[in-house]
Design a protein around this motif. Structure first.
Motif, mmCIF file in Angstrom:
data_model
loop_
_atom_site.group_PDB
_atom_site.id
_atom_site.type_symbol
_atom_site.label_atom_id
_atom_site.label_comp_id
_atom_site.label_asym_id
_atom_site.label_seq_id
_atom_site.Cartn_x
_atom_site.Cartn_y
_atom_site.Cartn_z
ATOM 1 N N LYS A 3 -4.906 8.031 -1.528
ATOM 2 C CA LYS A 3 -3.473 7.790 -1.295
ATOM 3 C C LYS A 3 -2.885 9.026 -0.633
ATOM 4 O O LYS A 3 -3.327 10.146 -0.940
ATOM 5 N N THR A 5 0.971 10.792 0.089
ATOM 6 C CA THR A 5 2.423 10.713 -0.121
ATOM 7 C C THR A 5 3.115 11.857 0.598
ATOM 8 O O THR A 5 2.729 13.019 0.453
ATOM 9 N N THR A 43 10.689 9.280 0.174
ATOM 10 C CA THR A 43 9.289 9.458 -0.211
ATOM 11 C C THR A 43 8.509 8.244 0.276
ATOM 12 O O THR A 43 9.016 7.121 0.200
ATOM 13 N N CYS A 44 7.308 8.472 0.751
ATOM 14 C CA CYS A 44 6.479 7.353 1.223
ATOM 15 C C CYS A 44 5.034 7.548 0.780
ATOM 16 O O CYS A 44 4.449 8.619 1.017
ATOM 17 N N THR A 45 4.493 6.539 0.110
ATOM 18 C CA THR A 45 3.082 6.566 -0.301
ATOM 19 C C THR A 45 2.320 5.494 0.467
ATOM 20 O O THR A 45 2.813 4.371 0.628
ATOM 21 N N ALA A 122 3.087 10.182 6.418
ATOM 22 C CA ALA A 122 2.124 9.643 5.446
ATOM 23 C C ALA A 122 1.088 8.764 6.131
ATOM 24 O O ALA A 122 -0.124 8.913 5.894
ATOM 25 N N HIS A 332 2.312 10.094 -6.542
ATOM 26 C CA HIS A 332 2.426 8.926 -5.664
ATOM 27 C C HIS A 332 3.392 7.882 -6.244
ATOM 28 O O HIS A 332 3.622 7.856 -7.443
#
Ligand code: PMV
Length: 334
Positions: A3, A5, A43-45, A122, A332
């Motif tokens: 992942k 983030t 925020t971006c995961t 991301a 995340h």
């Protein structure tokens, strides 16, 4: 499971990008300068889909932490940008993407700038493409939110986009530590604005004053740049307020017009003027929305917050300050 983030901050424009030279490549009609914020962030995961689906899944995490499907308007913008990044990197993997904002979305507080900056970082990094630098700046801009390019850097940032080099990436003018300004946002309306910035950019050249604005901008941008360089608040305030009013004059005189202000917007401007009359180091600016960003020296924050919170029609106050720019984190969203 892998992942990635990214957290990217909003920015407030001191010299505003308003009007496009080229819509397809999101080239601005004029250079702009902004201050990157610290607390107002997106925020971006990103992860690969592990359920065999071939479509991207886009999730939205609200301020209370509840996870749900992204609304269609958000999903379509995210999917378009992800597709652009996939094509650039040359990969086809379907992604699960979750995004969240720490502040009101779509209310003229640069949520698309921070959102697309975080998404571009991301996804770019997850796919093994660029995660920093000039290419990322250009890719972020192509999301349609040109100001996203400025959210990839901290401190005071310029997006040159001039006629002789329209494709130029954003660059830092001064690091955040150079001048620790604060931004006290008087939130007049937390709801998404009725006319998008994109539509505002399209309408801008219809204002009879648009051409004159282009003539005035280089000298005003230089005044802002020099005032920041000299940490001279009075000169800074004069140029920044002139610019804010000018932008809305163009917006309101476009055909058809874009009215972003509400009655409380004007009331906040009056309160700021009153404080300036009392020699406070405060000045106001407004992006494409009704909310007023009151920039100030740190010592002014307590009194300013108190005064603004008492202005009729102010919904809430957000206290923010200049920030260092985006970052990758190990926490995340899913
Ligand atoms: O980057 P966009 O398309 O969201 O447009 C930003 C427009 C303003 O916020 C009004 C000005 C700016 O430079 O941020």
């Amino acid at each position: 499971m892998k992942k990635v983030t990214a957290i990217a901050p909003a920015n407030i424009a001191l010299i505003k990008y308003w009007g496009m030279r080229d819509e397809e490549f999101t080239l601005p009609a004029n250079p702009s300068i902004s201050m990157t914020l610290r607390e107002c962030v997106s925020t971006c995961t990103v992860a690969a889909r592990d359920d065999g689906a071939t479509e991207d899944e886009v999730l939205w995490v609200d301020i209370g932490g509840r996870v749900g499907s992204a609304p269609p308007w958000l999903r379509s913008g995210v999917v378009r940008q992800v597709e652009r990044l996939r094509q650039y990197v040359g990969k086809t993997v379907a992604l699960r993407i979750a995004t969240s904002n720490s502040f009101p979305t779509g209310a003229g507080m640069a949520s698309s700038a921070s959102g697309f900056a975080a998404l571009t970082m991301a996804v770019g990094s997850f796919l093994g493409g660029p995660s920093t630098g000039d290419t990322l700046s250009r890719l972020a801009r192509l999301s349609g939110s040109g100001s996203a390019a400025r959210s990839l850097l901290g401190g005071f940032v310029e997006w040159p986009g001039s006629a002789d080099d329209p494709d130029s990436p954003a660059r830092q003018l001064f690091a955040a530590g150079h001048w620790p300004l604060c931004d006290v946002v008087a939130v007049v309306d937390p709801m998404p604005k009725s006319i998008s910035s994109r539509e505002g950019h399209r309408r801008a050249p219809g204002s009879p004053y648009f051409a004159r604005r282009q003539e005035l901008l280089p000298a005003r941008a230089e005044r802002v740049w020099r005032a920041v360089g000299d940490r001279d608040f009075d000169r800074f305030a004069e140029a920044v307020e002139e610019e804010a009013i000018d932008l809305h004059l163009i917006a309101m005189s476009a055909r058809p017009p874009c009215f972003y202000w509400q009655p409380a917007t004007l009331a906040v401007l009056q309160a700021v003027r009153m404080l300036r009359g009392e020699k406070a180091n405060v000045c106001a600016t407004i992006d494409a929305g009704p909310n007023v960003h009151v920039l100030c020296l740190p010592a002014e924050v307590p009194r300013l917050s108190h005064v603004l919170s008492r202005v009729a029609g102010v919904h809430s106050i957000i206290v923010d300050r200049i920030g260092e720019g985006p970052r990758f984190v190990d926490e995340h969203l899913f």
